[in-house]
Design a protein around this motif. Structure first.
Motif: not given
Length: 492
Positions: A3-15, A78-81, A212-217, A284-287
């Motif tokens: 979910s983090f990686i998807i969010s990361l790529l989405a931000l870059l695509a947004g720009y 993960p709603s924060a992402y 890490p095994s962090i919460p996913e969407f 913000a996404l990384i933190w």
């Protein structure tokens, strides 16, 4: 991590995609002289290299918001992402780009003047007081929070160590607010920006190494806060207030005019304004991901801390554990530099807003002093409240969060009026929908939160839905009135 990686790529695509759409809607003109080119004054209107302007803008808007806000927001799950990604691309970056470009087109004027131009003089006067209070709040908050971290690193962490750093940082604010923008801000901010970017990249590498095994969407978007001691704060509206600077923040619109007075070409607006907001969203996404590891995957125990740790404590513990002594110090200094640089430019922005209102030339230093001294006194009183009250910081932070998003609401409505009255078609929707949504967030928060009217939180979704609809209806009524008035004016 997926979910983090998807969010990361989405931000870059947004720009690269939505950012170009927004740029096309505004229509920058590379041949139009910018305020810095048209009338440089050697104090605030100073043409600077593009890379330097980007670094300063990034640091101006960053502060502790995309770090501390993301850490606290990660407790929601993960709603924060999703909020960081969608808020940043469709609200925050739109807000920053268009407010910055409108300032550029209006001789680098401050936010209250812009608001008055598009929402009327009454709103302008309200905004003048509101934005000044917000900027003083920023100055107070962004003195105290880095002082806490520095006090724990280079001192005992006690009240005397914190107070010493408060005095030192505040003294720096006085100097940076008064001097020409290229003397301190233009020279050292790029170095601070490098430290902050290093911190983000280093932590991202740490995330990929540790995986890490962090919460996913797909684990669900429900509020996970109760699992880590976050009670009484529903996702709506609290998440959207907690994570402000990493998604959408009214404070940014007070900072964009500072760089609008330093740009050499209008075509640079997208990388400077839209790009800085996307970069902040990445931080913000990384933190948020790091904090998810800390709260939900045993990271607190691994770092020798616990899940009740404050945001500054999370920053210190994770940075030292993941990056070692030297890397940890560099990362923490990056976190410290961000709020300090936002705090001094907040007070600089306040000085320029008052100068615009009084039409007071800022080249003579005596005029800068006439405005700055009362601002420093007011900031000092806020700091005293922070230090002498046990819960002073948390109280001021919550009011700052609400005031910050309310400022974003007014800015988005001003942008919507501008797009409605100057652009053909339905392009105003790119700011209307965020304006309605943030209006719903701001109204709902002040009604249900403990710093507001404490309405039962169960009513929050219904209050938000009704506010969104009412805001849309009122806009439709205004738009219909404006079209009739325009037709009558044309016929006459």
């Amino acid at each position: 991590m997926v979910s983090f990686i998807i969010s990361l790529l989405a931000l870059l695509a947004g720009y690269f995609f939505y950012g170009k759409v927004v740029e096309r809607v505004f229509g920058p003109d590379k041949n139009r002289p910018t305020p810095a080119v048209a009338h440089p004054d050697g104090v605030d209107y100073v043409p600077m290299p593009t890379w330097r302007v980007f670094m300063i803008q990034f640091l101006n808007i960053a502060g502790t918001g995309p770090i501390f806000g993301a850490i606290m927001g990660a407790k929601f799950g993960p709603s924060a992402y999703l909020w960081i990604v969608f808020g940043c691309i469709f609200a925050g970056a739109v807000h920053d780009y268009l407010s910055g470009m409108l300032s550029l087109r209006n001789d680098g004027c401050g936010l209250p003047v812009l608001i008055g131009r598009y929402l009327g003089n009454v709103t302008k006067n309200i905004m003048l007081v509101f934005s000044l209070l917000l900027l003083v709040l920023v100055g107070a908050v962004f003195v105290y929070s880095p002082a806490i971290i520095l006090g724990s690193i280079f001192g005992s962490g006690g009240s005397l160590a914190i107070l010493s750093w408060v005095v030192l940082i505040f003294f720096y604010y006085v100097i940076a607010t008064m001097l020409p923008i290229d003397k301190i801000i233009g020279k050292i901010y790029p170095l601070f920006a490098v430290a902050l970017i290093f911190m983000a990249i280093a932590l991202m590498v740490g995330l990929f190494v540790k995986w890490p095994s962090i919460p996913e969407f797909w684990d669900g978007l429900a509020n996970k806060g109760p699992e880590v001691g976050l009670t009484g704060q529903p996702i709506f509206p609290c998440l959207f207030i907690t994570i402000a600077c990493g998604a959408v923040s009214g404070f940014h619109a007070t900072q964009s005019p500072l760089m609008a007075r330093c740009l050499k070409n209008e075509k640079l607006g997208r990388p400077i304004f839209y790009g800085s907001m996307i970069t902040e969203g990445l931080v913000a996404l990384i933190w948020a991901a790091v904090a998810s590891y800390f709260f939900f995957d045993g990271g607190a125990a691994e770092c020798g801390s616990d899940i009740t740790a404050s945001a500054p404590a999370v920053v210190t513990a994770v940075s030292k554990k993941w990056l070692g002594l030297l890397g940890g110090i560099l990362a923490i200094l990056g976190v410290v530099a961000a709020p300090i640089t936002s705090g001094d430019t907040a007070l600089r922005g306040a000085r320029l807003i008052v100068a615009d209102w009084l039409k007071l030339d800022q080249q003579p230093i005596r005029n800068r002093l006439r405005i700055s001294i009362p601002l420093f006194v007011l900031t000092g009183l806020m700091l005293w409240f922070n230090i002498t009250n046990e819960n002073g910081f948390n109280t001021i932070w919550r009011y700052f969060g609400w005031a910050n998003q309310t400022l974003a609401v007014l800015t988005l409505w001003a942008i919507t009026v501008y797009l409605t009255t100057t652009k053909k078609g339905c392009w105003y929707l790119i700011s209307l929908l965020p304006a309605c949504f943030m209006t719903a967030v701001s109204v709902t928060f002040i009604l249900v939160d403990k710093v507001g009217f404490r309405v039962n939180t169960a009513a929050a979704p219904w209050i938000g839905i009704c506010t969104f609809i009412i805001a849309g209806i009122l806009f439709a009524i205004w738009k219909n009135y404006w079209k009739k008035h325009k037709a009558e004016t044309t016929n006459n």
